[in-house]
Design a protein around this motif. Structure first.
Motif, short mmCIF file in Angstrom:
data_model
loop_
_atom_site.label_atom_id
_atom_site.label_comp_id
_atom_site.label_asym_id
_atom_site.label_seq_id
_atom_site.Cartn_x
_atom_site.Cartn_y
_atom_site.Cartn_z
N ASP A 1 0.85 -1.17 0.00
CA ASP A 1 0.00 0.00 0.00
C ASP A 1 0.89 1.22 0.00
N PRO B 1 -9.02 -1.49 -10.04
CA PRO B 1 -9.28 -2.35 -8.88
C PRO B 1 -8.18 -2.26 -7.83
N PHE B 2 -6.93 -2.24 -8.27
CA PHE B 2 -5.81 -2.19 -7.32
C PHE B 2 -5.84 -0.91 -6.50
N LYS C 1 -8.70 -0.71 -4.02
CA LYS C 1 -8.38 -1.52 -2.85
C LYS C 1 -7.38 -0.81 -1.94
N GLU C 2 -6.35 -0.21 -2.56
CA GLU C 2 -5.34 0.51 -1.77
C GLU C 2 -5.96 1.64 -0.97
N VAL D 1 -8.36 0.14 1.81
CA VAL D 1 -7.60 -0.49 2.89
C VAL D 1 -6.87 0.57 3.71
N THR E 1 -10.67 -4.76 4.41
CA THR E 1 -9.40 -5.49 4.42
C THR E 1 -9.38 -6.43 3.22
N ALA E 2 -8.18 -6.70 2.72
CA ALA E 2 -8.03 -7.57 1.55
C ALA E 2 -7.17 -8.77 1.92
N VAL F 1 -6.27 -12.03 -2.84
CA VAL F 1 -6.90 -10.93 -3.57
C VAL F 1 -5.87 -9.85 -3.88
N SER F 2 -5.01 -9.56 -2.90
CA SER F 2 -3.98 -8.55 -3.11
C SER F 2 -3.02 -8.97 -4.22
N LEU G 1 -4.85 -8.59 -7.69
CA LEU G 1 -5.00 -7.19 -8.11
C LEU G 1 -3.65 -6.58 -8.47
#
Length: 377
Positions: free
Chosen positions: A9, A318-319, A322-323, A326, A332-333, A337-338, A341
């Motif tokens: 992240d 998507p990445f 998520k960043e 989170v 939370t991922a 999944v992390s 992505l």
């Protein structure tokens, strides 16, 4: 970027800690078959990313016709994506397959820094290319003089500088005391301000700018195609002779001046001008043909821009969503999944050389020459 044991992240502190067998990561250990298939799939992506980007770099370097400022931006993009393929992807594959980090603190730190810098730089290159194309199509005459090698170099240096400033801040607050024995290198989600700063600087602001630029590029190209179709339609009905009509009212029947020398049945003198008035139906057919050509070019331009924007958004949106979520502690991922992505984002480095060269005839010729040269070796 993340691997299964790495939640990458842009928002947090780079922290290194020991991992125990009771870790939640170990509870979801992959089978040997899964690891082999995963390694094969990711290895193929890495191989073709390296191959395609190296081909673009080589084609531009050895083909004089491609030695143009706009292509230098594409070459720099290819170099950046090439670095992602050879410096970031291999260690990511190793980390995912081994499910533990065994290369030490220094390499882990360097890998994370290169990952963030190169991926951010790749995204910002797309923004620079869109900006260059926007200037070229909306202010063609003036920008043709400004579109120099020096200007391209300044744009490339600016992109790298911004990327470094986005990626470097964690170096100032992460722990510097490396533990002698650790198996994870993790960027914690501790700095919300940096999360917003980095995700917006690396993706959301460039995305907004790219969407605006390509929207204007499409409408400028659409207007240009229509003007060219109209000018060609009128130019076919005029003649360089002083006796020709210089203006034809669009509300009346078009005037056409023809001087034919190829048809032996046409027995008039070359110096004379034959002015004929074609039937209204023929004019309507010709106008429809021009409109169809213009519409075809507009659709082609829309497809190209759609592919470029679509690939970028699908790979990176998507990445970075998520960043951001989170980092803001909205969700939370899981490690899997992390990983997915992250590699979805990596594939943009594979797609870029295809999208930015496959529609250019000069690149196609250069690639064919490269293939022929390899066949003769």
């Amino acid at each position: 970027m993340e691997t299964e044991n790495l939640l990458v992240d842009y928002s947090g502190t780079m922290n290194f800690s020991n991992c125990t067998l009771e870790s939640s990561f170990s509870l979801h250990s992959k089978s040997i078959t899964e690891k082999m298939l995963l390694a094969l799939t990711l290895g193929i992506i890495m191989f073709f990313t390296t191959l395609l980007n190296s081909a673009v770099i080589t084609a531009i370097c050895i083909t004089k016709k491609l030695h143009q400022p706009a292509n230098y931006l594409i070459c720099s993009l290819a170099v950046t994506d090439f670095l992602v393929a050879i410096l970031v992807m291999p260690l990511s594959i190793m980390y995912i397959i081994m499910e533990t980090w065994s290369l030490g603190y220094v390499i882990c730190e360097a890998w994370l820094s290169l990952d963030m810098t190169c991926c951010t730089c790749s995204i910002l290159h797309l923004c620079a290319i869109a900006l260059d194309r926007y200037w070229a199509i909306t202010n063609a005459i003036e920008y043709a003089r400004k579109r120099t090698v020096k200007r391209a170099a300044v744009m490339i240096m600016t992109v790298w500088t911004i990327s470094i400033f986005i990626s470097v801040p964690p170096l100032f607050w992460r722990h510097t005391n490396a533990e002698s024995n650790f198996s994870q290198c993790i960027i914690e989600h501790d700095h919300i301000v940096y999360t917003i700063y980095s995700t917006f600087g690396a993706f959301y602001i460039p995305l907004t700018l790219i969407l605006i630029l390509y929207y204007r590029i499409y409408h400028a190209a659409k207007s240009l195609y229509q003007k060219r179709g109209s000018s060609r339609h009128l130019s076919n009905r005029s003649n360089d002779s002083q006796n020709s009509y210089t203006h034809c009212k669009l509300t009346q029947t078009f005037c056409v001046t023809d001087i034919s020398t190829s048809d032996p049945t046409m027995g008039f003198d070359k110096m004379n001008v034959n002015i004929r008035i074609p039937p209204f139906e023929t004019e309507m057919d010709n106008a429809c043909d021009k409109n169809q050509i213009s519409s075809s070019r507009e659709r082609k331009a829309a497809r190209i821009l759609g592919l470029i924007l679509g690939a970028f958004v699908v790979c990176w949106m998507p990445f970075f969503m998520k960043e951001l979520f989170v980092g803001l502690q909205i969700l939370t991922a899981s490690p899997r999944v992390s990983d997915f992505l992250t590699w979805l984002g990596y594939t943009n480095s594979l797609i870029n050389p295809l999208l930015y060269t496959s529609f250019n005839e000069d690149f196609k010729v250069a690639f064919k020459r490269l293939v022929k040269c390899k066949d003769h070796l």
